[in-house]
Design an enzyme around this catalytic site. Structure first.
Site, short mmCIF file in Angstrom:
data_model
loop_
_atom_site.label_atom_id
_atom_site.label_comp_id
_atom_site.label_asym_id
_atom_site.label_seq_id
_atom_site.Cartn_x
_atom_site.Cartn_y
_atom_site.Cartn_z
N THR A 125 0.87 -1.18 0.00
CA THR A 125 0.00 0.00 0.00
C THR A 125 0.91 1.24 0.00
O THR A 125 1.95 1.22 -0.67
CB THR A 125 -1.03 -0.02 1.15
OG1 THR A 125 -0.34 0.09 2.39
CG2 THR A 125 -1.86 -1.30 1.14
N ALA A 143 1.68 -3.27 4.42
CA ALA A 143 0.72 -2.17 4.48
C ALA A 143 1.40 -0.83 4.80
O ALA A 143 2.63 -0.76 4.95
CB ALA A 143 -0.37 -2.50 5.50
N HIS A 144 0.60 0.21 4.95
CA HIS A 144 1.08 1.60 5.08
C HIS A 144 2.09 1.81 6.22
O HIS A 144 2.03 1.18 7.26
CB HIS A 144 -0.13 2.51 5.33
CG HIS A 144 -0.82 2.19 6.63
ND1 HIS A 144 -0.51 2.81 7.81
CD2 HIS A 144 -1.76 1.26 6.93
CE1 HIS A 144 -1.24 2.30 8.78
NE2 HIS A 144 -2.01 1.35 8.28
N ASP A 145 3.00 2.73 5.98
CA ASP A 145 3.93 3.24 7.00
C ASP A 145 4.86 2.18 7.59
O ASP A 145 5.27 2.30 8.75
CB ASP A 145 3.16 3.95 8.13
CG ASP A 145 2.32 5.10 7.59
OD1 ASP A 145 2.92 5.99 6.98
OD2 ASP A 145 1.09 5.08 7.76
#
Ligand SMILES: CC(C)(COP(=O)(O)OP(=O)(O)OC[C@H]1O[C@@H](n2cnc3c(N)ncnc32)[C@H](O)[C@@H]1OP(=O)(O)O)[C@@H](O)C(=O)NCCC(=O)NCCS
Length: 222
Positions: A125, A143-145
């Site tokens: 992402t 996923a994010h971050d």
């Protein structure tokens, strides 16, 4: 004549993982419209001359081949061995090569270092930073971050949720699920840690340890 020399592209490792990566590499060269090349395996323990239609060379024999340029993707899941082979490739001034399956998806601001191998259906992402020589086997996601170090290996189907930091040389086994962290307190998988297949990781994992189970606990050495 130099100009008639071929470009050599190699998958280092003709074992299970390397044989899975080879078709992705083949497709990538066609998609990128690369001309005048040969795609081979490098393997120092393989006795066969060819595997799945590709010539197999030892590293020493590969060095002897004449070529316009030589590119190597290291398809060895063990991250310590992978690092040693990277050093060998650098010593001989060969070029590192990344292999990315056509089904890999990646959203905004995803940075991935050199020499990565990203298999089918790997998904990233947004806002992710990954170091060099990362392997993500098929159906894994990040996923994010998330921030991932160098020489990290994901076996198939790893679920790496948001705000997770994975330090250098960590190995994440197949089907592991890692709980999301938060932006002020990321979940950290320490340097060189091993997450066993199927583990459900709910807390940070210290460097160098192996965790298994649901919820994941340290595997005691016997
Ligand atoms: C966790 C792991 C690294 C441990 O390997 P190991 O140190 O060789 O451990 P052993 O196989 O000796 O197992 C030790 C004990 O833990 C258990 N165990 C091993 N892995 C386990 C796991 N993932 N989940 C639950 N229990 C596990 C074994 O059954 C054994 O139990 P016992 O002592 O009661 O018999 C390994 O089992 C693993 O999960 N590797 C990842 C495999 C993978 O994802 N492969 C992908 C290939 S592409």
């Amino acid at each position: 004549m130099g100009s008639s020399l071929k470009y050599l592209y190699a998958i280092y490792g003709a074992s299970g993982f390397g044989r899975g990566v080879m078709p992705l590499a083949r497709e990538q060269l066609i998609t990128e419209n690369i001309q005048n090349y040969e795609l081979v395996f490098i393997d120092d323990g393989e006795n066969k001359q060819a595997v799945n239609g590709h010539q197999v060379y030892s590293f020493e024999a590969f060095l002897e081949l004449e070529a316009a340029d030589k590119y190597v993707a290291i398809a060895i899941a063990n991250n310590r061995i992978r690092e040693k082979l990277v050093q060998k490739v650098d010593l001989h001034n060969l070029k590192h090569w990344s292999v990315r399956a056509p089904t890999v998806t990646s959203m905004d601001e995803v940075q991935i270092g050199e020499g990565a191998i990203l298999c089918n259906y790997v998904h990233f992402t947004s806002n992710i930073k990954i170091g060099k020589f990362f392997h993500a086997n098929y159906f894994s996601y990040v996923a994010h971050d998330c921030i991932i170090g160098d020489y990290v290996t994901f076996a198939p189907g790893v679920k790496c949720n948001g705000n997770i930091h994975i330090e250098d040389h960590a190995y994440i086994g197949t089907g592991a699920v890692i709980k999301q962290g938060t932006s002020d307190k990321p979940l950290v998988i320490g340097k060189g840690a091993v997450v066993g297949m199927g583990a459900v990781v709910t807390k940070s994992v210290p460097p160098g340890v192996t965790v298994i189970g649901n919820p994941a606990r340290m595997l005691e050495k016997k």
